[in-house]
Write an enzyme that holds these catalytic residues in place. Sequence first.
Site, PDB file in Angstrom:
ATOM      1  N   TYR A   1      -2.823  -9.605   1.647  1.00 31.64           N
ATOM      2  CA  TYR A   1      -3.065  -8.254   1.117  1.00 31.64           C
ATOM      3  C   TYR A   1      -2.939  -7.206   2.230  1.00 31.64           C
ATOM      4  O   TYR A   1      -2.295  -6.173   2.056  1.00 31.64           O
ATOM      5  CB  TYR A   1      -4.464  -8.248   0.511  1.00 31.64           C
ATOM      6  CG  TYR A   1      -4.915  -6.955  -0.144  1.00 31.64           C
ATOM      7  CD1 TYR A   1      -4.443  -6.599  -1.401  1.00 31.64           C
ATOM      8  CD2 TYR A   1      -5.855  -6.138   0.485  1.00 31.64           C
ATOM      9  CE1 TYR A   1      -4.897  -5.432  -2.016  1.00 31.64           C
ATOM     10  CE2 TYR A   1      -6.313  -4.977  -0.123  1.00 31.64           C
ATOM     11  CZ  TYR A   1      -5.835  -4.634  -1.376  1.00 31.64           C
ATOM     12  OH  TYR A   1      -6.290  -3.482  -1.979  1.00 31.64           O
TER      13      TYR A   1
ATOM     14  N   SER B   1      -4.451   0.635   1.435  1.00 32.75           N
ATOM     15  CA  SER B   1      -5.855   0.231   1.531  1.00 32.75           C
ATOM     16  C   SER B   1      -6.313   0.302   2.983  1.00 32.75           C
ATOM     17  O   SER B   1      -5.507   0.103   3.901  1.00 32.75           O
ATOM     18  CB  SER B   1      -6.002  -1.222   1.047  1.00 32.75           C
ATOM     19  OG  SER B   1      -7.284  -1.726   1.354  1.00 32.75           O
TER      20      SER B   1
ATOM     21  N   ILE C   1     -14.056   0.795  -3.496  1.00 32.02           N
ATOM     22  CA  ILE C   1     -14.163   1.634  -4.683  1.00 32.02           C
ATOM     23  C   ILE C   1     -14.686   0.786  -5.841  1.00 32.02           C
ATOM     24  O   ILE C   1     -14.250  -0.371  -6.012  1.00 32.02           O
ATOM     25  CB  ILE C   1     -12.765   2.218  -5.061  1.00 32.02           C
ATOM     26  CG1 ILE C   1     -12.073   2.881  -3.840  1.00 32.02           C
ATOM     27  CG2 ILE C   1     -12.872   3.174  -6.240  1.00 32.02           C
ATOM     28  CD1 ILE C   1     -12.726   4.125  -3.304  1.00 32.02           C
TER      29      ILE C   1
ATOM     30  N   ASP D   1       6.414  -5.927 -15.172  1.00 36.09           N
ATOM     31  CA  ASP D   1       5.999  -6.523 -13.898  1.00 36.09           C
ATOM     32  C   ASP D   1       6.677  -5.738 -12.778  1.00 36.09           C
ATOM     33  O   ASP D   1       7.906  -5.802 -12.630  1.00 36.09           O
ATOM     34  CB  ASP D   1       6.418  -7.992 -13.869  1.00 36.09           C
ATOM     35  CG  ASP D   1       6.059  -8.678 -12.558  1.00 36.09           C
ATOM     36  OD1 ASP D   1       5.439  -8.034 -11.686  1.00 36.09           O
ATOM     37  OD2 ASP D   1       6.404  -9.868 -12.409  1.00 36.09           O
TER      38      ASP D   1
ATOM     39  N   LYS E   1      -0.248  -4.231   2.380  1.00 36.20           N
ATOM     40  CA  LYS E   1      -0.698  -2.834   2.414  1.00 36.20           C
ATOM     41  C   LYS E   1      -0.234  -2.144   3.698  1.00 36.20           C
ATOM     42  O   LYS E   1       0.089  -0.950   3.678  1.00 36.20           O
ATOM     43  CB  LYS E   1      -2.224  -2.768   2.273  1.00 36.20           C
ATOM     44  CG  LYS E   1      -2.741  -3.202   0.900  1.00 36.20           C
ATOM     45  CD  LYS E   1      -2.177  -2.356  -0.223  1.00 36.20           C
ATOM     46  CE  LYS E   1      -2.910  -2.555  -1.544  1.00 36.20           C
ATOM     47  NZ  LYS E   1      -2.308  -1.786  -2.651  1.00 36.20           N
TER      48      LYS E   1
ATOM     49  N   SER F   1      -3.653   0.918 -16.459  1.00 32.85           N
ATOM     50  CA  SER F   1      -4.490   0.488 -17.586  1.00 32.85           C
ATOM     51  C   SER F   1      -5.977   0.467 -17.256  1.00 32.85           C
ATOM     52  O   SER F   1      -6.807   0.477 -18.151  1.00 32.85           O
ATOM     53  CB  SER F   1      -4.042  -0.899 -18.069  1.00 32.85           C
ATOM     54  OG  SER F   1      -4.100  -1.834 -17.010  1.00 32.85           O
ATOM     55  N   ARG F   2      -6.321   0.462 -15.985  1.00 34.70           N
ATOM     56  CA  ARG F   2      -7.758   0.397 -15.637  1.00 34.70           C
ATOM     57  C   ARG F   2      -7.978   0.888 -14.201  1.00 34.70           C
ATOM     58  O   ARG F   2      -7.019   1.209 -13.487  1.00 34.70           O
ATOM     59  CB  ARG F   2      -8.287  -1.020 -15.811  1.00 34.70           C
ATOM     60  CG  ARG F   2      -7.639  -2.003 -14.841  1.00 34.70           C
ATOM     61  CD  ARG F   2      -8.045  -3.423 -15.129  1.00 34.70           C
ATOM     62  NE  ARG F   2      -8.061  -4.206 -13.906  1.00 34.70           N
ATOM     63  CZ  ARG F   2      -8.186  -5.513 -13.856  1.00 34.70           C
ATOM     64  NH1 ARG F   2      -8.338  -6.199 -14.966  1.00 34.70           N
ATOM     65  NH2 ARG F   2      -8.193  -6.155 -12.700  1.00 34.70           N
TER      66      ARG F   2
ATOM     67  N   ALA G   1      -1.293  -7.463   5.018  1.00 37.37           N
ATOM     68  CA  ALA G   1       0.112  -7.373   5.440  1.00 37.37           C
ATOM     69  C   ALA G   1       0.909  -6.537   4.447  1.00 37.37           C
ATOM     70  O   ALA G   1       1.718  -5.677   4.841  1.00 37.37           O
ATOM     71  CB  ALA G   1       0.711  -8.774   5.565  1.00 37.37           C
TER      72      ALA G   1
HETATM   73  P1  NAI Z   1      -7.500  -3.262 -10.775  1.00 37.72           P
HETATM   74  O1  NAI Z   1      -7.386  -4.744 -10.565  1.00 37.72           O
HETATM   75  O2  NAI Z   1      -8.689  -2.735 -11.497  1.00 37.72           O
HETATM   76  O3  NAI Z   1      -6.190  -2.737 -11.545  1.00 37.72           O
HETATM   77  C1  NAI Z   1      -4.925  -3.148 -11.132  1.00 37.72           C
HETATM   78  C2  NAI Z   1      -3.868  -2.540 -12.032  1.00 37.72           C
HETATM   79  O4  NAI Z   1      -2.599  -3.010 -11.575  1.00 37.72           O
HETATM   80  C3  NAI Z   1      -3.996  -2.932 -13.483  1.00 37.72           C
HETATM   81  O5  NAI Z   1      -3.681  -1.806 -14.287  1.00 37.72           O
HETATM   82  C4  NAI Z   1      -2.921  -3.993 -13.665  1.00 37.72           C
HETATM   83  O6  NAI Z   1      -2.363  -4.003 -14.976  1.00 37.72           O
HETATM   84  C5  NAI Z   1      -1.866  -3.542 -12.665  1.00 37.72           C
HETATM   85  N1  NAI Z   1      -1.013  -4.631 -12.196  1.00 37.72           N
HETATM   86  C6  NAI Z   1      -1.378  -5.749 -11.511  1.00 37.72           C
HETATM   87  N2  NAI Z   1      -0.304  -6.519 -11.288  1.00 37.72           N
HETATM   88  C7  NAI Z   1       0.759  -5.883 -11.832  1.00 37.72           C
HETATM   89  C8  NAI Z   1       2.140  -6.176 -11.943  1.00 37.72           C
HETATM   90  N3  NAI Z   1       2.668  -7.297 -11.419  1.00 37.72           N
HETATM   91  N4  NAI Z   1       2.938  -5.300 -12.589  1.00 37.72           N
HETATM   92  C9  NAI Z   1       2.436  -4.171 -13.131  1.00 37.72           C
HETATM   93  N5  NAI Z   1       1.146  -3.821 -13.051  1.00 37.72           N
HETATM   94  C10 NAI Z   1       0.314  -4.673 -12.416  1.00 37.72           C
HETATM   95  O7  NAI Z   1      -7.334  -2.629  -9.339  1.00 37.72           O
HETATM   96  P2  NAI Z   1      -8.000  -1.321  -8.686  1.00 37.72           P
HETATM   97  O8  NAI Z   1      -9.234  -1.710  -8.000  1.00 37.72           O
HETATM   98  O9  NAI Z   1      -8.006  -0.201  -9.648  1.00 37.72           O
HETATM   99  O10 NAI Z   1      -6.918  -1.022  -7.526  1.00 37.72           O
HETATM  100  C11 NAI Z   1      -5.806  -0.178  -7.706  1.00 37.72           C
HETATM  101  C12 NAI Z   1      -5.056  -0.088  -6.395  1.00 37.72           C
HETATM  102  O11 NAI Z   1      -5.921   0.379  -5.370  1.00 37.72           O
HETATM  103  C13 NAI Z   1      -4.504  -1.431  -5.930  1.00 37.72           C
HETATM  104  O12 NAI Z   1      -3.236  -1.243  -5.328  1.00 37.72           O
HETATM  105  C14 NAI Z   1      -5.517  -1.869  -4.894  1.00 37.72           C
HETATM  106  O13 NAI Z   1      -4.957  -2.737  -3.961  1.00 37.72           O
HETATM  107  C15 NAI Z   1      -5.906  -0.545  -4.299  1.00 37.72           C
HETATM  108  N6  NAI Z   1      -7.203  -0.553  -3.629  1.00 37.72           N
HETATM  109  C16 NAI Z   1      -8.354  -0.797  -4.324  1.00 37.72           C
HETATM  110  C17 NAI Z   1      -9.569  -0.797  -3.676  1.00 37.72           C
HETATM  111  C18 NAI Z   1     -10.872  -1.042  -4.396  1.00 37.72           C
HETATM  112  O14 NAI Z   1     -11.894  -1.032  -3.739  1.00 37.72           O
HETATM  113  N7  NAI Z   1     -10.883  -1.213  -5.705  1.00 37.72           N
HETATM  114  C19 NAI Z   1      -9.651  -0.569  -2.236  1.00 37.72           C
HETATM  115  C20 NAI Z   1      -8.388  -0.316  -1.604  1.00 37.72           C
HETATM  116  C21 NAI Z   1      -7.219  -0.319  -2.296  1.00 37.72           C
END
Ligand code: NAI
Length: 246
Positions: free
Chosen positions: A154, A141, A187, A62, A158, A13-14, A156
Amino acid sequence: MLKGKTALVTGGSRGIGRAICLELGRNGASVAFVYAGNEEKAKETLTLLAELGVTAKAYRCDVADFTATQQLVKDVTDDFGGVDILVNNAGITRDNLVMRMSENEFDEVVSVNLKGAFNLIRHTSAGFLRKRAGRIVNITSDAGLMGNPGQANYSAAKAGMVGLTKSVAKELGSRGITCNAVAPGFIHTDMTAAMNAQILETAQQLIPLKRLGEPEDVAKAVAFLCSDGAAYITGQVICVDGGLRM
Ligand code: NAI
């Protein structure tokens, strides 16, 4: 390149997940994506996919729920005829110093990030095995490779995804199924917007490419791992972090 393929992306979604949906769609895939609860954001992703002419559907689920994800994979299979690509991107943070971290903060992060990826792999693997083809990409990550103060839960989870990736790659490789991980650094997304500005500035100094990454930087690497060109790559962790970890 991915014409005729269906991609299932969690957390579409984002942020990074949305960019992955759009990039896979641009490459010709149909896109089923999962989101936790933000209907508005999910609709925005659907609109962007529609503008690209991509067949797409959003599913509220979920990923930490074993039974709900089983039903989800059934629904996606009914709607799209199967799953060819799985991207485990859904993730959350609940940062705290380890001496102050609650049991709940630990459990929640491991459940969504690590068990969520297991759930989806568990429920899609039979379909991949039948087709003798499939692509799995897990978004881990840099924190899982280097550790990060305030992120024991987190990091652990990842790091666990890396072990999961390599085991699945070994189990499913003989059937032409690849499983890889992508490790983003810092990011620009809502997740990093919530971080302390000072930490981000310090991080930027340490990044050889001297900038934070964009969601599209990660999405391009994922799309490559899903392409025919990556058929001989499995069990790998590709860092998309401007050189932060090398
Ligand atoms: P974000 O917080 O913008 O988006 C997270 C997404 O996961 C959303 O679409 C949300 O609906 C979904 N989500 C969360 N909990 C959920 C659940 N229980 N069931 C189903 N969907 C769920 O996160 P972002 O920054 O886009 O990160 C995406 C991935 O990349 C994550 O796994 C994050 O750990 C990883 N990541 C992000 C970094 C960053 O700098 N933004 C760095 C390293 C890894």
